[in-house]
Write a protein that holds these residues in place. Structure first.
Motif, PDB file in Angstrom:
ATOM      1  N   GLU A 296       8.528   3.496  -5.791  1.00  0.00           N
ATOM      2  CA  GLU A 296       8.993   4.735  -5.209  1.00  0.00           C
ATOM      3  C   GLU A 296       8.937   4.792  -3.973  1.00  0.00           C
ATOM      4  O   GLU A 296      10.127   5.196  -3.071  1.00  0.00           O
ATOM      5  N   ILE A 297       8.302   3.938  -2.893  1.00  0.00           N
ATOM      6  CA  ILE A 297       8.332   3.526  -1.590  1.00  0.00           C
ATOM      7  C   ILE A 297       9.351   2.511  -1.454  1.00  0.00           C
ATOM      8  O   ILE A 297      10.200   2.562  -0.480  1.00  0.00           O
ATOM      9  N   ALA A 298       9.731   1.673  -2.483  1.00  0.00           N
ATOM     10  CA  ALA A 298      10.343   0.409  -2.059  1.00  0.00           C
ATOM     11  C   ALA A 298      11.862   1.159  -1.863  1.00  0.00           C
ATOM     12  O   ALA A 298      12.512   0.301  -0.817  1.00  0.00           O
ATOM     13  N   SER A 299      12.156   2.031  -2.659  1.00  0.00           N
ATOM     14  CA  SER A 299      13.768   2.434  -2.376  1.00  0.00           C
ATOM     15  C   SER A 299      13.926   3.238  -0.969  1.00  0.00           C
ATOM     16  O   SER A 299      15.005   2.967  -0.412  1.00  0.00           O
ATOM     17  N   GLN A 300      12.894   3.487  -0.299  1.00  0.00           N
ATOM     18  CA  GLN A 300      12.975   4.008   1.027  1.00  0.00           C
ATOM     19  C   GLN A 300      13.303   3.246   2.218  1.00  0.00           C
ATOM     20  O   GLN A 300      13.870   3.120   3.077  1.00  0.00           O
ATOM     21  N   LYS A 301      12.737   1.773   1.741  1.00  0.00           N
ATOM     22  CA  LYS A 301      12.951   0.777   2.613  1.00  0.00           C
ATOM     23  C   LYS A 301      14.397  -0.162   2.115  1.00  0.00           C
ATOM     24  O   LYS A 301      14.490  -1.283   2.616  1.00  0.00           O
ATOM     25  N   LEU A 302      14.832   0.286   1.302  1.00  0.00           N
ATOM     26  CA  LEU A 302      15.991  -0.486   0.767  1.00  0.00           C
ATOM     27  C   LEU A 302      15.662  -1.826  -0.007  1.00  0.00           C
ATOM     28  O   LEU A 302      16.417  -2.631   0.194  1.00  0.00           O
ATOM     29  N   LEU A 303      14.599  -2.170  -0.459  1.00  0.00           N
ATOM     30  CA  LEU A 303      14.002  -3.120  -1.082  1.00  0.00           C
ATOM     31  C   LEU A 303      15.072  -3.624  -2.154  1.00  0.00           C
ATOM     32  O   LEU A 303      15.256  -2.787  -3.004  1.00  0.00           O
ATOM     33  N   ASN A 304      15.342  -4.751  -2.371  1.00  0.00           N
ATOM     34  CA  ASN A 304      16.099  -5.418  -3.642  1.00  0.00           C
ATOM     35  C   ASN A 304      15.072  -5.852  -4.602  1.00  0.00           C
ATOM     36  O   ASN A 304      14.522  -6.793  -4.327  1.00  0.00           O
ATOM     37  N   CYS A 305      15.086  -5.180  -5.648  1.00  0.00           N
ATOM     38  CA  CYS A 305      13.852  -5.418  -6.678  1.00  0.00           C
ATOM     39  C   CYS A 305      14.395  -5.796  -8.009  1.00  0.00           C
ATOM     40  O   CYS A 305      15.451  -5.289  -8.467  1.00  0.00           O
TER      41      CYS A 305
ATOM     42  N   PRO B   9       4.032   1.724 -10.151  1.00  0.00           N
ATOM     43  CA  PRO B   9       5.067   2.581  -9.967  1.00  0.00           C
ATOM     44  C   PRO B   9       5.015   3.444  -8.498  1.00  0.00           C
ATOM     45  O   PRO B   9       6.446   3.423  -8.072  1.00  0.00           O
ATOM     46  N   GLN B  10       3.934   3.487  -7.755  1.00  0.00           N
ATOM     47  CA  GLN B  10       3.944   3.978  -6.380  1.00  0.00           C
ATOM     48  C   GLN B  10       4.929   2.867  -5.596  1.00  0.00           C
ATOM     49  O   GLN B  10       5.481   3.397  -4.526  1.00  0.00           O
ATOM     50  N   PHE B  11       4.545   1.665  -5.822  1.00  0.00           N
ATOM     51  CA  PHE B  11       5.269   0.606  -5.050  1.00  0.00           C
ATOM     52  C   PHE B  11       6.866   0.808  -5.090  1.00  0.00           C
ATOM     53  O   PHE B  11       7.553   0.929  -3.878  1.00  0.00           O
TER      54      PHE B  11
ATOM     55  N   ILE C 241       1.141 -13.050 -11.035  1.00  0.00           N
ATOM     56  CA  ILE C 241      -0.269 -12.730 -11.545  1.00  0.00           C
ATOM     57  C   ILE C 241      -0.076 -12.361 -12.954  1.00  0.00           C
ATOM     58  O   ILE C 241       0.684 -11.720 -13.464  1.00  0.00           O
ATOM     59  N   SER C 242      -1.512 -12.519 -13.556  1.00  0.00           N
ATOM     60  CA  SER C 242      -1.310 -12.137 -14.871  1.00  0.00           C
ATOM     61  C   SER C 242      -1.690 -10.464 -15.116  1.00  0.00           C
ATOM     62  O   SER C 242      -1.697  -9.770 -16.279  1.00  0.00           O
ATOM     63  N   ALA C 243      -2.404  -9.951 -14.227  1.00  0.00           N
ATOM     64  CA  ALA C 243      -2.617  -8.427 -14.270  1.00  0.00           C
ATOM     65  C   ALA C 243      -1.416  -7.497 -14.043  1.00  0.00           C
ATOM     66  O   ALA C 243      -0.470  -7.990 -13.384  1.00  0.00           O
ATOM     67  N   GLU C 244      -1.317  -6.590 -14.715  1.00  0.00           N
ATOM     68  CA  GLU C 244      -0.437  -5.481 -14.584  1.00  0.00           C
ATOM     69  C   GLU C 244      -0.593  -4.244 -13.758  1.00  0.00           C
ATOM     70  O   GLU C 244      -1.757  -3.991 -13.585  1.00  0.00           O
ATOM     71  N   ARG C 245       0.397  -3.980 -12.857  1.00  0.00           N
ATOM     72  CA  ARG C 245       0.447  -2.832 -12.236  1.00  0.00           C
ATOM     73  C   ARG C 245      -0.776  -2.793 -11.056  1.00  0.00           C
ATOM     74  O   ARG C 245      -1.367  -1.896 -10.924  1.00  0.00           O
ATOM     75  N   VAL C 246      -0.820  -3.885 -10.334  1.00  0.00           N
ATOM     76  CA  VAL C 246      -1.819  -3.918  -9.174  1.00  0.00           C
ATOM     77  C   VAL C 246      -1.337  -4.148  -8.051  1.00  0.00           C
ATOM     78  O   VAL C 246      -2.245  -3.956  -7.004  1.00  0.00           O
ATOM     79  N   ILE C 247       0.127  -4.580  -7.739  1.00  0.00           N
ATOM     80  CA  ILE C 247       0.499  -4.821  -6.456  1.00  0.00           C
ATOM     81  C   ILE C 247       1.127  -3.280  -5.777  1.00  0.00           C
ATOM     82  O   ILE C 247       1.864  -2.759  -6.472  1.00  0.00           O
ATOM     83  N   ASP C 248       0.314  -2.574  -4.919  1.00  0.00           N
ATOM     84  CA  ASP C 248       0.624  -1.187  -4.631  1.00  0.00           C
ATOM     85  C   ASP C 248       1.577  -1.203  -3.218  1.00  0.00           C
ATOM     86  O   ASP C 248       2.078  -2.321  -2.992  1.00  0.00           O
ATOM     87  N   ASP C 249       1.779  -0.075  -2.886  1.00  0.00           N
ATOM     88  CA  ASP C 249       2.787   0.088  -1.829  1.00  0.00           C
ATOM     89  C   ASP C 249       2.210  -0.398  -0.718  1.00  0.00           C
ATOM     90  O   ASP C 249       3.070  -0.015   0.373  1.00  0.00           O
ATOM     91  N   ASP C 250       0.937  -0.841  -0.492  1.00  0.00           N
ATOM     92  CA  ASP C 250       0.403  -1.131   0.792  1.00  0.00           C
ATOM     93  C   ASP C 250       0.850  -2.653   1.381  1.00  0.00           C
ATOM     94  O   ASP C 250       0.619  -2.864   2.751  1.00  0.00           O
TER      95      ASP C 250
END
Length: 349
Positions: free
Chosen positions: A244-253, A240-242, A210-219
């Protein structure tokens, strides 16, 4: 008279372009500059990361105005051999026309960076999943040009592809169109998603374009499996919230490094591609018998070979329609001509 701001802009662009030109380490003929655009709001002129592959060295720029494009191209002209020009209409800016009117010495090559980005994403996913993307549950966040092309590519590879964006009507329309053009026997269809919260621990990967910045949230994290892949293709798409939570689920970013697609961009310059048109494709004669190669549609009875300059294989006899005659339809003359060409090839070895 030029304004002070205009003069200052030109000086800035000249300084940055010359700095990039000075970074080129190999003063050979394989020097490349790319001049592109972006659909998102951007500065008038920007320098992108340098790239190097297959003996080519590239410096790269982003422009968002005709003035910046003209100045950048004027300085590049003659200082690099090839200038790749973005022909995708991401802005009301015809870069190809500007290049044609400002570049006199360098070779202009039109290119489509969005396609290179799709190639980069495809290569990344194949490597990440060890060539096994079939049946992977993949969520694509976005409904634009790149997102749609990648969705089609992955569905053709056998992935279970889901598409989500804030505009569900667009997602639904694009998914329907892509499914319509999928190969007839494709089992997996592209599925539009209206409510991402309806999915829990479902996806092996989410890929954003997507062309927008910082819009995909932790939901959306609840929809991802533990240790799922997160690939930011649009760059800075996630909040940034995404993370922060991503690390708790061990997501590979990861962020997508489009240098992977640079090899695709270079294809028009590669010796093998040029050799095809110079050596493989063509029409010639062997003892007054017409031979053709490289996709040329021969007349009925012409002999099709693998290489016009150095034939090593007879493919068959042309039917005059772009295909081959069935062997049962060979005339006596066809068979005689075929034998003569085969003997000619054997004598060349």
């Amino acid at each position: 008279m030029e304004s002070k701001d205009g003069a200052k802009r030109k000086l800035m662009i000249k300084s940055k372009v010359l700095q990039e030109l000075g970074s080129i380490t190999d003063n050979c003929l394989n020097t490349v500059a790319t001049v592109g655009m972006t659909s998102r709001k951007s500065v008038e002129f920007a320098v992108l990361p340098r790239r190097k592959a297959l003996g080519f060295e590239a410096i790269n720029f982003l422009v968002s105005s005709s003035q910046a494009a003209e100045e950048c191209l004027r300085i590049l002209d003659g200082r690099v051999k090839y200038i790749f020009i973005d022909v995708e209409a991401k802005k009301n800016l015809n870069l190809e026309y500007i290049a044609e009117n400002n570049v006199k010495s360098s070779v202009i090559i039109p290119y489509k960076p969005n396609d290179a980005t799709v190639e980069a994403a495809d290569l990344f996913l194949l490597q990440y999943f060890k060539e096994a993307v079939r049946e992977k549950e993949i969520l694509i966040y976005g409904a634009g040009n790149i997102a749609g092309k990648l969705a089609l590519r992955l569905a053709e590879r056998g992935s279970n592809v889901y598409v989500f964006s804030r505009d569900y009507k667009k997602v639904e329309l694009i998914s329907e169109a892509l499914n319509f053009i999928l190969p007839r026997y494709s089992v997996n269809k592209i599925i539009p998603i209206e409510n991402i919260k309806a999915f829990t621990n479902s996806f092996d990967a989410v890929i954003s374009f997507i062309s927008a910045e910082r819009v995909i949230d932790d939901d959306i994290i609840c929809s991802l499996k533990e240790k799922a892949l997160v690939l930011d293709g649009g760059i800075n798409n996630f909040t940034p919230q995404f993370y922060e939570i991503a690390s708790q689920k061990l997501l590979n970013c990861f962020r997508l490094d489009v240098r992977l697609g640079f090899l695709y961009t270079l294809l028009p310059l590669l010796d093998d591609v040029r050799a095809f048109f110079n050596d493989v494709q063509g029409k010639a004669f062997v003892d007054n018998i017409t031979i053709v190669s490289g996709g040329i549609i021969g007349a009925s009875g012409d002999i099709i070979v693998d290489n016009i300059k150095h034939p090593r294989q007879v493919i068959g006899i042309a039917n005059g329609l772009g295909g081959l005659k069935d062997t049962n339809d060979y005339t006596v003359s066809d068979q005689e001509n075929l034998t003569k060409v085969q003997k000619f090839i054997l004598a060349m070895d």
